[in-house]
Design an enzyme around this catalytic site. Structure first.
Site, PDB file in Angstrom:
ATOM      1  N   ALA A 106      40.318  38.857  34.998  1.00 25.45           N
ATOM      2  CA  ALA A 106      40.236  38.060  35.660  1.00 25.45           C
ATOM      3  C   ALA A 106      38.361  37.197  34.792  1.00 25.45           C
ATOM      4  O   ALA A 106      38.446  37.385  33.716  1.00 25.45           O
ATOM      5  CB  ALA A 106      39.052  38.955  36.732  1.00 25.45           C
ATOM      6  N   PRO A 107      38.963  35.524  35.175  1.00 26.42           N
ATOM      7  CA  PRO A 107      39.899  35.291  36.009  1.00 26.42           C
ATOM      8  C   PRO A 107      40.600  35.033  35.801  1.00 26.42           C
ATOM      9  O   PRO A 107      42.213  34.140  36.656  1.00 26.42           O
ATOM     10  CB  PRO A 107      38.735  34.033  36.306  1.00 26.42           C
ATOM     11  CG  PRO A 107      37.637  33.991  34.798  1.00 26.42           C
ATOM     12  CD  PRO A 107      37.982  34.850  33.869  1.00 26.42           C
ATOM     13  N   GLY A 108      41.500  34.794  35.155  1.00 29.57           N
ATOM     14  CA  GLY A 108      43.238  34.383  34.453  1.00 29.57           C
ATOM     15  C   GLY A 108      43.503  33.282  33.589  1.00 29.57           C
ATOM     16  O   GLY A 108      44.000  32.860  33.321  1.00 29.57           O
ATOM     17  N   GLY A 109      42.176  32.872  32.820  1.00 35.83           N
ATOM     18  CA  GLY A 109      42.898  31.761  31.771  1.00 35.83           C
ATOM     19  C   GLY A 109      43.929  32.685  30.744  1.00 35.83           C
ATOM     20  O   GLY A 109      45.054  32.029  30.867  1.00 35.83           O
ATOM     21  N   LYS A 110      44.023  34.447  30.236  1.00 36.52           N
ATOM     22  CA  LYS A 110      45.304  34.620  29.272  1.00 36.52           C
ATOM     23  C   LYS A 110      46.122  34.648  30.414  1.00 36.52           C
ATOM     24  O   LYS A 110      47.232  34.671  29.779  1.00 36.52           O
ATOM     25  CB  LYS A 110      44.367  35.484  28.774  1.00 36.52           C
ATOM     26  CG  LYS A 110      43.654  34.459  27.580  1.00 36.52           C
ATOM     27  CD  LYS A 110      42.634  35.771  26.490  1.00 36.52           C
ATOM     28  CE  LYS A 110      42.075  34.892  25.509  1.00 36.52           C
ATOM     29  NZ  LYS A 110      40.474  35.441  26.841  1.00 36.52           N
ATOM     30  N   GLU A 128      43.012  43.422  37.227  1.00 38.65           N
ATOM     31  CA  GLU A 128      40.854  43.223  36.683  1.00 38.65           C
ATOM     32  C   GLU A 128      40.195  44.286  37.792  1.00 38.65           C
ATOM     33  O   GLU A 128      40.186  44.908  38.669  1.00 38.65           O
ATOM     34  CB  GLU A 128      40.244  42.468  37.676  1.00 38.65           C
ATOM     35  CG  GLU A 128      39.096  41.457  37.739  1.00 38.65           C
ATOM     36  CD  GLU A 128      38.343  41.804  36.320  1.00 38.65           C
ATOM     37  OE1 GLU A 128      38.118  41.133  35.278  1.00 38.65           O
ATOM     38  OE2 GLU A 128      37.303  42.458  36.159  1.00 38.65           O
ATOM     39  N   ARG A 133      36.438  39.530  41.294  1.00 36.72           N
ATOM     40  CA  ARG A 133      36.866  39.216  40.565  1.00 36.72           C
ATOM     41  C   ARG A 133      38.035  39.527  40.819  1.00 36.72           C
ATOM     42  O   ARG A 133      39.063  38.231  39.737  1.00 36.72           O
ATOM     43  CB  ARG A 133      36.387  39.439  38.363  1.00 36.72           C
ATOM     44  CG  ARG A 133      34.973  39.548  38.498  1.00 36.72           C
ATOM     45  CD  ARG A 133      34.184  39.574  37.324  1.00 36.72           C
ATOM     46  NE  ARG A 133      35.262  38.716  36.409  1.00 36.72           N
ATOM     47  CZ  ARG A 133      34.593  37.980  35.544  1.00 36.72           C
ATOM     48  NH1 ARG A 133      34.250  37.091  36.538  1.00 36.72           N
ATOM     49  NH2 ARG A 133      35.630  37.158  34.527  1.00 36.72           N
ATOM     50  N   ASP A 172      41.534  41.908  26.516  1.00 31.40           N
ATOM     51  CA  ASP A 172      40.271  41.109  26.254  1.00 31.40           C
ATOM     52  C   ASP A 172      39.585  41.827  27.259  1.00 31.40           C
ATOM     53  O   ASP A 172      38.940  41.352  27.588  1.00 31.40           O
ATOM     54  CB  ASP A 172      41.006  39.440  27.208  1.00 31.40           C
ATOM     55  CG  ASP A 172      39.615  38.675  26.432  1.00 31.40           C
ATOM     56  OD1 ASP A 172      39.489  38.209  25.785  1.00 31.40           O
ATOM     57  OD2 ASP A 172      39.916  38.195  27.795  1.00 31.40           O
ATOM     58  N   CYS A 225      35.264  37.792  22.670  1.00 39.82           N
ATOM     59  CA  CYS A 225      34.249  36.309  22.530  1.00 39.82           C
ATOM     60  C   CYS A 225      32.950  36.428  21.897  1.00 39.82           C
ATOM     61  O   CYS A 225      32.045  36.189  21.970  1.00 39.82           O
ATOM     62  CB  CYS A 225      34.638  35.353  23.544  1.00 39.82           C
ATOM     63  SG  CYS A 225      33.305  36.357  25.525  1.00 39.82           S
TER      64      CYS A 225
HETATM   65  N1  SAM Z   1      40.754  37.519  30.242  1.00 37.67           N
HETATM   66  C1  SAM Z   1      39.809  37.070  31.364  1.00 37.67           C
HETATM   67  C2  SAM Z   1      40.532  35.284  30.740  1.00 37.67           C
HETATM   68  O1  SAM Z   1      41.240  35.202  29.982  1.00 37.67           O
HETATM   69  O2  SAM Z   1      40.070  34.655  31.977  1.00 37.67           O
HETATM   70  C3  SAM Z   1      38.490  37.262  31.238  1.00 37.67           C
HETATM   71  C4  SAM Z   1      38.039  38.568  30.286  1.00 37.67           C
HETATM   72  S1  SAM Z   1      36.259  38.988  30.488  1.00 37.67           S
HETATM   73  C5  SAM Z   1      36.491  38.134  28.473  1.00 37.67           C
HETATM   74  C6  SAM Z   1      36.004  40.877  30.359  1.00 37.67           C
HETATM   75  C7  SAM Z   1      36.933  41.040  32.042  1.00 37.67           C
HETATM   76  O3  SAM Z   1      36.705  42.783  32.284  1.00 37.67           O
HETATM   77  C8  SAM Z   1      35.422  40.893  33.238  1.00 37.67           C
HETATM   78  O4  SAM Z   1      36.365  40.006  34.289  1.00 37.67           O
HETATM   79  C9  SAM Z   1      34.482  41.706  33.649  1.00 37.67           C
HETATM   80  O5  SAM Z   1      34.700  41.908  35.204  1.00 37.67           O
HETATM   81  C10 SAM Z   1      36.234  43.351  32.814  1.00 37.67           C
HETATM   82  N2  SAM Z   1      35.113  44.540  32.966  1.00 37.67           N
HETATM   83  C11 SAM Z   1      34.084  44.971  32.884  1.00 37.67           C
HETATM   84  N3  SAM Z   1      34.433  46.387  32.824  1.00 37.67           N
HETATM   85  C12 SAM Z   1      34.604  46.696  32.415  1.00 37.67           C
HETATM   86  C13 SAM Z   1      35.840  48.194  31.995  1.00 37.67           C
HETATM   87  N4  SAM Z   1      35.077  48.829  32.343  1.00 37.67           N
HETATM   88  N5  SAM Z   1      37.378  48.528  32.037  1.00 37.67           N
HETATM   89  C14 SAM Z   1      37.330  46.945  32.471  1.00 37.67           C
HETATM   90  N6  SAM Z   1      37.049  45.848  32.526  1.00 37.67           N
HETATM   91  C15 SAM Z   1      35.835  45.113  32.721  1.00 37.67           C
END
Ligand code: SAM
Length: 452
Positions: A106-110, A128, A133, A172, A225
């Site tokens: 989430a939110p889904g870019g990749k 997600e 999310r 990610d 990031c």
């Molecule tokens: N890949 C997404 C994009 O390109 O739109 C962005 C992802 S963001 C960097 C990381 C994601 O990991 C968040 O949506 C967050 O809610 C989720 N997250 C947080 N804690 C987590 C956990 N313990 N295990 C798995 N995912 C988790």
């Protein structure tokens, strides 16, 4: 921009003479970029291209994206440019159809990017962990419209139980977000050395938990990031040594300013036009047990009327009609067995195309069907609408379509589907999901500024 002193102390040695230009870049205007949906339009705008992404473009200024119906039609996604480098990693290492997991999606870019790029006949499982999310992820992927996708809301442990199910995986990871300082002021406030350590630990835990789901020789793409080596190169080394993987390389154009390191590729805002980003690609060398996918029987026998939903497909023979999450879903034949298996073992939000529901003898199509690239528009009554009507519809306001047939009507804006209404003559009932509605008020003067 006031950077945390501990961040400066940790990042200065990493960057050396580049630290000053790096700080200056953080003060500069952030670039705005979008990625087009090649499965919905082949239009190529005259903007500057993102060099590492065929469908990526920089916009000269930031428009009011929310008021562009084509954003809601899934024609493009607003995405920071550095992360679009995923395209190079993917196309160089994944050339055959795969089952791919996007663990933190989430939110889904990749995920939207993956769904456009994966070789034909691939399956994308987009997960997600945070429930609220996950719904946003499902919305964005349904707008993107690729039927080869399943969205779920599970823990890495849940997914790890599917031993050797996936040929490829993107992690990610949730990270300390140092690369987002320019884009998101909140990232600076949340930053601390302690938080970096927490992220390092969390990344290890989720990688370890999901690892069994990747088959031997499978591809892992790991990205963050953030800039610190603990969450980037050191994690990659840990994966190689502790989980069992080897590092792969990515060919790139050096003129782009991407920094190759001992364990991956870095994007710095003073060297590339985008935010901070790190990405690495590995092949799993460790052996893995294999769990068998048991064929799932459909739980209900569908009637002839229910099966008639297939007429909405451009390629009806390529889809199976099943009942899933109390609606009729269209699953690509090739993935139906895997999707039903996943539906039994995970918390699936949707799979394939959520087509709609039957109410007595009437079929009420779902917005996801309208937005699917598989929709056969010849089977629909269509009303092309102007900007004001399109936005009113997206705000779930009542609209009128005096010149249109009564019954279920597909609304299009500039030829692109937005969703359905039920036209009663004197007004239309909106069938657009309330949770998706535009909440922003419309300006008194509406003018369409074409973005793509
Ligand atoms: N890949 C997404 C994009 O390109 O739109 C962005 C992802 S963001 C960097 C990381 C994601 O990991 C968040 O949506 C967050 O809610 C989720 N997250 C947080 N804690 C987590 C956990 N313990 N295990 C798995 N995912 C988790």
């Amino acid at each position: 921009m006031i950077l945390p002193p501990n961040f400066i102390a940790r990042t200065k040695p990493l960057l050396g003479d580049d630290f000053e230009p790096f700080c200056q870049a953080l003060e500069a205007e952030k670039p705005i970029s979008i990625r087009l949906n090649r499965w919905k339009s082949d239009h190529r705008p005259a903007y500057e291209s993102v060099p590492w992404c065929r469908d990526g473009y920089y916009l000269p200024t930031r428009p009011l994206f929310t008021l562009d119906p084509l954003l809601h039609a899934g024609l493009y996604y607003v995405q920071e440019a550095s992360s679009m480098f995923l395209e190079q990693v993917l196309t160089q290492h994944i050339t055959e159809p795969v089952r791919m997991l996007d663990l933190c999606a989430a939110p889904g870019g990749k995920s939207t990017h993956l769904s456009s790029l994966l070789p034909e006949n691939s399956l994308l499982v987009s997960n997600e962990y945070v429930r609220s999310r996950a719904y946003i992820l499902a919305e964005n992927l349904q707008k993107w419209g690729n039927p080869n996708t399943l969205v779920c809301n599970n823990t890495p442990e849940d997914l790890g139980r599917l031993a050797s199910f996936f040929d490829a995986m993107l992690v990610d990871a949730p990270c300390s977000g140092e690369g987002m300082f320019r884009k998101d002021a909140g990232a600076i406030e949340e930053w601390s050395v302690q938080n970096v350590q927490t992220c390092v630990q969390r990344q290890k835990e989720l990688l370890q938990a999901v690892w069994p789901a990747l088959k031997q020789d499978g591809i892992l793409i790991y990205s963050t990031c953030t800039y610190n080596r603990d969450e980037d190169e050191e994690q990659v080394k840990w994966i190689c040594e502790e989980l069992g993987a080897e590092l792969l390389t990515v060919q790139m154009d050096e003129a782009c300013g991407i920094t190759a390191t001992d364990c991956g590729y870095r994007f710095y805002p003073h060297k590339t036009k985008g935010e901070g980003f790190f990405i690495s690609v590995l092949r799993k060398t460790a052996t893995e047990r294999v769990s068998r996918v048991k064929p799932e029987k459909q739980n209900t026998k569908l009637t002839k009327e229910q099966l008639a939903v297939k007429k909405y497909c451009l390629h009806p023979d390529d889809y199976q009609c099943v009942e899933l999450q109390e609606a009729i879903a269209l699953l690509p034949n090739r993935h139906a067995e895997a999707m039903l298996f996943l539906n039994k073992n995970l918390r699936v939000l949707y799979a394939g195309i959520k087509a709609g529901v039957w109410k007595g003898k009437s079929f009420l199509p779902d917005v996801a069907l309208a937005l699917s690239t598989e929709l056969n528009k010849n089977e629909c009554t269509i009303a092309e609408v102007d900007l004001h009507t399109a936005l009113s519809f997206l705000r779930t306001e009542n609209i009128v379509l005096p010149d249109s047939e009564h019954g279920i009507v597909l609304l299009t804006f500039k030829g692109h589907a937005l969703g359905w209404v039920k036209n009663l003559g004197n007004r239309c009932n909106s069938m657009y999901p309330n949770e998706w509605r535009i909440r922003m008020n419309l300006p008194a003067e509406l003018e369409y500024n074409e973005i793509c």
